[in-house]
Design an enzyme around this catalytic site. Sequence first.
Site, short mmCIF file in Angstrom:
data_model
loop_
_atom_site.label_atom_id
_atom_site.label_comp_id
_atom_site.label_asym_id
_atom_site.label_seq_id
_atom_site.Cartn_x
_atom_site.Cartn_y
_atom_site.Cartn_z
N TYR A 95 37.38 34.53 52.31
CA TYR A 95 37.51 35.40 51.14
C TYR A 95 36.20 35.45 50.35
O TYR A 95 35.76 36.51 49.91
CB TYR A 95 38.65 34.87 50.27
CG TYR A 95 39.06 35.75 49.12
CD1 TYR A 95 39.79 36.92 49.35
CD2 TYR A 95 38.78 35.41 47.81
CE1 TYR A 95 40.20 37.72 48.29
CE2 TYR A 95 39.18 36.19 46.75
CZ TYR A 95 39.89 37.35 46.99
OH TYR A 95 40.29 38.14 45.93
N LYS A 147 34.00 38.79 49.58
CA LYS A 147 33.77 39.24 48.21
C LYS A 147 32.30 39.18 47.83
O LYS A 147 31.83 39.99 47.02
CB LYS A 147 34.62 38.41 47.24
CG LYS A 147 36.12 38.65 47.40
CD LYS A 147 36.48 40.12 47.25
CE LYS A 147 37.97 40.36 47.25
NZ LYS A 147 38.32 41.80 47.08
#
Length: 252
Positions: free
Chosen positions: A154, A158
């Site tokens: 993640y 991001k």
Amino acid sequence: MSRFSGRTAVVTGAAQGIGAATAARLAEEGAAVAVLDLTADGVRATADALTAKGGTARGFACDVTDRQAVDAAMAAVAAELGGPHILVNNAGITRDNLFFKMSRDDWDSVLNINLTGVFHCTQAAQRYMVEQRYGKIVSLSSRSALGNRGQANYAAAKAGIQGFTATLAIELGPFGINVNAVAPGYIATPMTAATAERVGSSPQEHQKLAAERTPLRRVGRPEEIASVVAFLASDDASYVSGQTLYVNGGAR
């Protein structure tokens, strides 16, 4: 307010959480909103809620990892609503685990949806924006881009959003297109509730612990992220481009 009258906004991952709140905010301010999410039931529920409040909205079931589906959805949006003038890249998932235990499938799933999906949607939307010589692209990054235990996949996705945003601001700026990102901290959403359950906590206890580490001593609400996205999608931010704005209650 009617900052978005005459504008069409596409919001991905809009069936719940930050996406649904953003779709609602843009509709309240006059945008015709295309609600995109994976399931027909999810997009229908959000679109129906917006129209019940007097807004203009249409639901489009779309898997952002499927390029043909994305192109078809964007063409349908343009045919039914016009534009698109605004794209909010919000669709995302988490598959948390410590790195040494992380599976290739969990790595691929998060990167494909959270980063490659943004590539697909942005490349499809920018064709219309370039022709219009106008566009606002806002993508959801995260405070996790700075590093977060158990989120190597993640965090990588991001962080990629931030580099993607800075680069597209350079390439698309000459066509009148602003490209920015918003990086939320802890927001009370179904996604963070699911994270709490995965680590053996309740959403309430998880939020309490997060609030204690936040200078404002509380977690954020989806509507608070939606208001920042709406600013960046508006002409109030006409000279803002290539930026990532952290919205996290002052956390460091």
